[in-house]
Structures are given as C-alpha cells and as structure tokens.
Design a protein around this motif. Structure first.
Motif, short mmCIF file in Angstrom:
data_model
loop_
_atom_site.label_atom_id
_atom_site.label_comp_id
_atom_site.label_asym_id
_atom_site.label_seq_id
_atom_site.Cartn_x
_atom_site.Cartn_y
_atom_site.Cartn_z
N VAL A 120 79.84 18.67 70.41
CA VAL A 120 78.49 18.01 70.06
C VAL A 120 78.58 16.72 70.55
CG1 VAL A 120 77.20 17.09 68.36
CG2 VAL A 120 78.49 19.16 67.82
N SER A 121 77.57 16.25 71.33
CA SER A 121 77.71 14.84 72.11
C SER A 121 76.92 13.88 71.13
CB SER A 121 76.48 15.24 73.17
OG SER A 121 75.25 15.22 72.92
N ARG A 122 77.00 12.71 71.52
CA ARG A 122 76.60 11.54 70.85
C ARG A 122 74.95 11.67 70.96
NH1 ARG A 122 78.04 5.36 72.19
NH2 ARG A 122 78.46 5.16 70.00
N ARG A 123 74.21 12.16 71.90
CA ARG A 123 72.82 12.32 71.86
C ARG A 123 72.56 13.18 70.83
NH1 ARG A 123 71.43 12.62 78.14
NH2 ARG A 123 72.08 10.63 78.55
N GLN A 124 73.31 14.45 70.62
CA GLN A 124 72.83 15.41 69.60
C GLN A 124 73.11 14.97 68.31
OE1 GLN A 124 74.94 19.06 70.15
NE2 GLN A 124 73.77 20.18 68.65
N LEU A 125 74.07 14.26 68.10
CA LEU A 125 74.08 13.37 66.82
C LEU A 125 73.06 12.78 66.42
CD1 LEU A 125 76.00 12.38 64.48
CD2 LEU A 125 76.85 10.79 65.70
N GLN A 126 72.60 11.97 67.42
CA GLN A 126 71.25 11.01 67.06
C GLN A 126 70.00 11.98 66.89
OE1 GLN A 126 71.47 8.77 70.79
NE2 GLN A 126 72.76 7.11 69.74
N ARG A 127 69.92 13.14 67.78
CA ARG A 127 68.86 13.66 67.49
C ARG A 127 68.73 14.41 66.06
NH1 ARG A 127 69.09 17.86 72.24
NH2 ARG A 127 70.93 16.40 72.85
N GLU A 128 70.05 14.76 65.56
CA GLU A 128 70.24 15.70 64.22
C GLU A 128 70.41 14.65 63.27
OE1 GLU A 128 72.91 18.67 64.53
OE2 GLU A 128 71.89 19.47 66.51
N ASN A 129 69.81 13.45 63.42
CA ASN A 129 70.17 12.31 62.16
C ASN A 129 69.28 12.58 61.00
OD1 ASN A 129 67.33 11.68 62.97
ND2 ASN A 129 67.87 9.67 63.57
N HIS A 130 68.60 13.70 61.01
CA HIS A 130 67.99 14.13 59.80
C HIS A 130 68.94 14.75 58.91
CE1 HIS A 130 67.66 17.51 62.13
NE2 HIS A 130 67.66 18.30 61.02
N LEU A 131 70.05 15.29 59.37
CA LEU A 131 70.86 15.97 58.40
C LEU A 131 71.84 14.82 57.88
CD1 LEU A 131 72.08 18.57 60.86
CD2 LEU A 131 70.76 18.86 58.94
N SER A 132 72.29 15.25 56.62
CA SER A 132 73.41 14.41 56.07
C SER A 132 74.74 14.20 56.72
CB SER A 132 73.55 14.78 54.70
OG SER A 132 72.30 14.69 54.06
N LYS A 133 75.16 12.99 56.66
CA LYS A 133 76.63 13.06 57.72
C LYS A 133 77.78 12.65 56.62
CE LYS A 133 73.80 11.31 61.50
NZ LYS A 133 73.22 10.31 61.09
N VAL A 134 78.75 13.15 56.95
CA VAL A 134 79.97 12.45 56.35
C VAL A 134 80.94 11.87 57.63
CG1 VAL A 134 82.33 13.14 55.32
CG2 VAL A 134 80.32 14.13 54.49
N ILE A 135 81.20 10.71 57.51
CA ILE A 135 81.88 10.05 58.61
C ILE A 135 83.48 9.70 58.40
CG2 ILE A 135 81.91 8.14 60.30
CD1 ILE A 135 78.61 8.26 59.92
N PHE A 136 84.28 10.16 59.17
CA PHE A 136 85.73 9.96 58.96
C PHE A 136 86.01 8.60 59.85
CE2 PHE A 136 85.29 14.41 57.70
CZ PHE A 136 85.83 14.37 56.77
N ASN A 137 86.51 7.54 59.49
CA ASN A 137 86.86 6.29 60.25
C ASN A 137 88.26 6.23 60.39
OD1 ASN A 137 84.34 5.04 60.92
ND2 ASN A 137 84.27 4.59 58.62
N LEU A 138 88.65 6.26 61.77
CA LEU A 138 90.11 6.38 62.28
C LEU A 138 90.15 4.83 63.17
CD1 LEU A 138 89.13 9.49 62.28
CD2 LEU A 138 91.79 9.71 62.56
N GLY A 139 91.41 4.47 63.30
CA GLY A 139 91.61 3.46 64.00
C GLY A 139 91.36 3.96 65.61
N SER A 140 91.17 2.88 66.51
CA SER A 140 91.05 3.21 67.97
C SER A 140 92.31 3.56 68.53
CB SER A 140 90.73 2.06 68.70
OG SER A 140 91.86 1.18 68.49
N HIS A 141 93.64 3.64 67.66
CA HIS A 141 94.67 4.15 68.39
C HIS A 141 94.98 5.71 67.78
CE1 HIS A 141 95.52 2.80 64.66
NE2 HIS A 141 96.63 3.58 64.31
N GLU A 142 93.93 6.31 67.24
CA GLU A 142 94.25 7.54 66.71
C GLU A 142 93.17 8.60 67.08
OE1 GLU A 142 95.43 6.64 61.99
OE2 GLU A 142 93.55 5.94 62.48
N GLU A 143 92.86 8.55 68.62
CA GLU A 143 92.00 9.44 69.25
C GLU A 143 92.69 10.69 69.02
OE1 GLU A 143 89.69 9.91 73.26
OE2 GLU A 143 90.73 7.96 72.92
N LYS A 144 93.83 10.97 69.18
CA LYS A 144 94.48 12.31 69.37
C LYS A 144 94.32 12.95 67.64
CE LYS A 144 99.02 14.73 69.41
NZ LYS A 144 100.47 14.51 69.47
N GLU A 145 94.40 12.24 66.73
CA GLU A 145 94.04 12.54 65.22
C GLU A 145 92.50 12.83 65.07
OE1 GLU A 145 96.14 9.96 66.09
OE2 GLU A 145 97.83 10.25 64.94
#
Length: 183
Positions: free
Chosen positions: A1-26
């Motif tokens: 899923v791309s960032r554009r698709q995320l913006q296009r589908e902003n009518h859906l509810s979202k859960v966002i998990f925030n991780l530190g910039s060093h946690e890309e692998k996780e």
C-alpha cells in the motif's frame, strides 16, 4: 500500500502504530504480520518516526472496543488473557518489542512501561500465566516535558519487570531456610 493509496482511502478508519526512526525493520515486520492476518497496512516515514497505518474500519473498531482509545485507557481484554500459552508467548514478545526492552541473556529479563494501570496488570497476568516472575510498580510521577518546543503534561507511568527466574520464596523457620515454589 503506497502513501497515495493511504491518502485516497482516508475515508476508512485508521489505527496507527508509531515507532522510532531506528525501528524500520520492526515496522516492516509488523506490516508482514498484519498481512498474514489479512489486514492491509502501509509503512510511512513521518518526521522522526515511522508509522504503520492500518486501513480497516473493522480493525479500528475492534482495537478501540477491546483495547481502549486513550493511552491511559489501554487494557488487555480477558478473552486475550485466556488464550492458550502458545499464542500468548507471541503476544508478550510483540508487546515487549513495541513498548519494552529485553536483555538478551539467560535468565530473561525484560522491562516495559505504560501509563495504563489496566494494561500493566494485563501484561503481568499474561507473563505469570507463561511462568515468568513479574512485578508491576507505580504509578511513578514525571515532570512536565517539552515536545517540539511546547510544554506537555506527562502522565504517571507503571513499570512491568519480567524475569524468568523460577518463582520461589524463602521460608524461614527457627531451624532452617528453604525455598518454597509459589502457586
């Protein structure tokens, strides 16, 4: 899923998990694990963090109904605590990966913090069901802090300390001292 698709589908509810910039692998592993469950998500770099956004109204409703909305309201539902040990091991590992740190030595030692008393107790129940010695301490008050130059009030937090040393206690009598396994 791309960032554009995320913006296009902003009518859906979202859960966002925030991780530190060093946690890309996780973050990428979380996305793969969610996909295995049939849940679409995307990984987006946002300022100094990495976000894993889940694009599902049903998932959002499930998470908020069972786990709480605000940080201080977070909890582990009893239906999760009652899961078989084989599934709880993965849940505890995931929680510690996200909100804790683990010393990778024998015996296992792990520490996590949360501002939710109910969540701390739930994690304690899970880890004790798995046979770990667990202690919860708190609430520990914190001084106000700064985020991006603005003052913020910080909630008191609870510490969860997990250790895989067998749960034993010393029984002292007038003649001897011996270990007693706890129940």
């Amino acid at each position: 899923v791309s960032r554009r698709q995320l913006q296009r589908e902003n009518h859906l509810s979202k859960v966002i998990f925030n991780l530190g910039s060093h946690e890309e692998k996780e973050a990428r592993q979380l996305r793969i694990d969610l996909l295995k469950l049939g849940i679409r998500s995307c990984v987006v770099r946002h300022g100094s963090s990495i976000r894993v956004a889940v694009l599902s109204r049903g998932f959002t409703e499930l998470m908020t109904a069972h786990f709480g909305i605000r940080q201080t309201d977070r909890k582990v539902p009893m239906s999760i605590i009652e899961l078989p040990k084989g599934k709880l091991v993965h849940l505890l590992k995931a929680y510690l990966t996200g909100d804790g740190w683990t010393r990778r030595t024998k015996p296992l030692r792990a520490t996590a913090t949360t501002v939710s008393r109910e969540l701390a107790i739930g994690i304690r129940l899970i880890s004790e069901k798995l046979g770990y010695f667990t202690a919860v301490s708190g609430p520990t008050k914190r001084k106000p802090g700064l985020i991006k130059g603005r003052p913020v009030k910080r909630s008191p937090y609870y510490s969860i300390n997990i250790n895989d040393v067998p749960r034993t206690a010393k029984h002292v009598s007038s003649r001897s001292c011996y270990s007693v396994k706890s129940i």
